[in-house]
Design an enzyme around this catalytic site. Sequence first.
Site, PDB file in Angstrom:
ATOM      1  N   HIS A 170     144.250   7.388  14.535  1.00 12.71           N
ATOM      2  CA  HIS A 170     143.042   8.077  14.067  1.00 12.71           C
ATOM      3  C   HIS A 170     141.884   7.687  15.002  1.00 12.71           C
ATOM      4  O   HIS A 170     140.961   6.975  14.608  1.00 12.71           O
ATOM      5  CB  HIS A 170     142.751   7.669  12.622  1.00 12.71           C
TER       6      HIS A 170
ATOM      7  N   CYS B 158     137.288   3.205   6.501  1.00 10.61           N
ATOM      8  CA  CYS B 158     137.107   4.577   6.998  1.00 10.61           C
ATOM      9  C   CYS B 158     136.852   5.577   5.873  1.00 10.61           C
ATOM     10  O   CYS B 158     136.374   6.676   6.132  1.00 10.61           O
ATOM     11  CB  CYS B 158     138.314   4.992   7.828  1.00 10.61           C
TER      12      CYS B 158
ATOM     13  N   ARG C  49     144.597  17.867  12.652  1.00 14.97           N
ATOM     14  CA  ARG C  49     145.005  16.777  11.753  1.00 14.97           C
ATOM     15  C   ARG C  49     146.387  17.126  11.240  1.00 14.97           C
ATOM     16  O   ARG C  49     146.569  18.152  10.574  1.00 14.97           O
ATOM     17  CB  ARG C  49     144.023  16.615  10.598  1.00 14.97           C
TER      18      ARG C  49
ATOM     19  N   ASP D 137     141.924  -0.312   4.842  1.00 14.16           N
ATOM     20  CA  ASP D 137     142.177   1.114   4.607  1.00 14.16           C
ATOM     21  C   ASP D 137     143.135   1.200   3.422  1.00 14.16           C
ATOM     22  O   ASP D 137     143.701   0.183   2.996  1.00 14.16           O
ATOM     23  CB  ASP D 137     142.803   1.715   5.891  1.00 14.16           C
TER      24      ASP D 137
ATOM     25  N   ARG E 264     130.604   9.579  12.068  1.00 18.04           N
ATOM     26  CA  ARG E 264     131.646  10.517  12.486  1.00 18.04           C
ATOM     27  C   ARG E 264     130.987  11.733  13.142  1.00 18.04           C
ATOM     28  O   ARG E 264     131.456  12.239  14.160  1.00 18.04           O
ATOM     29  CB  ARG E 264     132.487  10.971  11.280  1.00 18.04           C
TER      30      ARG E 264
ATOM     31  N   GLN F  34     137.935   8.112  14.198  1.00 18.18           N
ATOM     32  CA  GLN F  34     137.317   7.141  13.300  1.00 18.18           C
ATOM     33  C   GLN F  34     136.856   5.903  14.071  1.00 18.18           C
ATOM     34  O   GLN F  34     135.824   5.315  13.780  1.00 18.18           O
ATOM     35  CB  GLN F  34     138.318   6.732  12.206  1.00 18.18           C
TER      36      GLN F  34
HETATM   37  N1  NVA Z   1     145.346   5.869   6.652  1.00 16.88           N
HETATM   38  C1  NVA Z   1     144.697   6.929   5.947  1.00 16.88           C
HETATM   39  C2  NVA Z   1     143.401   7.286   6.615  1.00 16.88           C
HETATM   40  C3  NVA Z   1     142.616   8.378   5.930  1.00 16.88           C
HETATM   41  C4  NVA Z   1     141.361   8.753   6.658  1.00 16.88           C
HETATM   42  C5  NVA Z   1     145.618   8.144   5.884  1.00 16.88           C
HETATM   43  O1  NVA Z   1     146.272   8.437   6.889  1.00 16.88           O
HETATM   44  O2  NVA Z   1     145.692   8.782   4.831  1.00 16.88           O
HETATM   45  N1   CP Z   2     137.935   8.849   7.283  1.00 15.01           N
HETATM   46  C1   CP Z   2     138.394  10.112   7.284  1.00 15.01           C
HETATM   47  O1   CP Z   2     139.027  10.576   8.242  1.00 15.01           O
HETATM   48  O2   CP Z   2     138.081  10.819   6.168  1.00 15.01           O
HETATM   49  P1   CP Z   2     138.657  12.249   5.733  1.00 15.01           P
HETATM   50  O3   CP Z   2     140.108  12.067   5.403  1.00 15.01           O
HETATM   51  O4   CP Z   2     137.838  12.600   4.533  1.00 15.01           O
HETATM   52  O5   CP Z   2     138.458  13.219   6.860  1.00 15.01           O
END
Ligand code: NVA
Ligand code: CP
Length: 301
Positions: free
Chosen positions: A131, A259, A104, A219, A287, A134
């Site tokens: 992502h 998500c 990540r 989101d 997930r 997800q």
């Molecule tokens: N769009 C959000 C998704 C978090 C799971 C981010 O990138 O922070």
């Molecule tokens: N939806 C998701 O990826 O959650 P986290 O940021 O908690 O991993």
Amino acid sequence: MTIRHFLTLKDLTSDELSTLIARAIELKQMRNRGELYEPLKNRVMAMIFEKASTRTRVSFEAGMAQFGGHAMFLSSRDTQLGRGEPVEDTARVISSMVDIVMIRTFSHESVETFANNSRVPVINALTDSFHPCQLLADMQTWHEKRGSIQGKTVVWIGDGNNMCNSYINAAEQFDFKLRVACPKGFEPDADIVAASDGRVTVLENPQEAVTGSDLVVTDVWASMGQEEEQRERLRAFTGYQVTPELMDLANSDALFMHCLPAHRGEEVSASMMDDPRCVAFDEAENRLHAQKALIEFLLVP
Ligand code: NVA
Ligand code: CP
């Protein structure tokens, strides 16, 4: 044998993705029956996190443990990656010791560079651009609740962000229509939209987008790394909150997905999170199952 990576949904074929969703549902049933299935004894996953996480970390770590393997949490704060060691060198070193890597991070190019220098499969666990994990969980959730998503109308409300880009990829891979409703200046990447074979329409009006749809998704308005834009974004996204009233414009059996984490009072109302059409917590649980299916696909011949 060529190594398969999962950096976007396009790294698997449509058929592979459908098989993977079916397998995720099976793995969930096996776990619910209390059946032990440990195909990954002595196998190790490295989990590299340069951003925060709850669901992603817990689901990958629990999934590897349930498979009889092990997962190792590596924060960039505590590794040499955070002190400037090149991604290429890090990838060579880590992939010489583990069986699979999950990352990540911020730039999508970093994950691509890692994968290009890795001896083992690499999974994108969120970048600024995509992502895909997800989406596996979301597609599993839809499938469990409503069957095939082919030909359905999905609406993305809000920011044209990493999740939105993965929904655009999903529209192509799972063959559904996608309407994206976002304020001017927050549209998804034009190249990603253009590659979607005409399945995606970008508009501004959320009411117009939701009318007659089957699935509504949103989101956060400020993603990780955009904290400084939070105030400006709150202003720009006024009118884009998903509420039960907005959902009432969708088809009567429509579902709502998020998500998580959710910011109640911003992109979604508290009442929407409690509404029976909201399946966000099923997505979160899935997930685990969907990623177990992905790990099995990448590691078990
Ligand atoms: N769009 C959000 C998704 C978090 C799971 C981010 O990138 O922070
Ligand atoms: N939806 C998701 O990826 O959650 P986290 O940021 O908690 O991993």
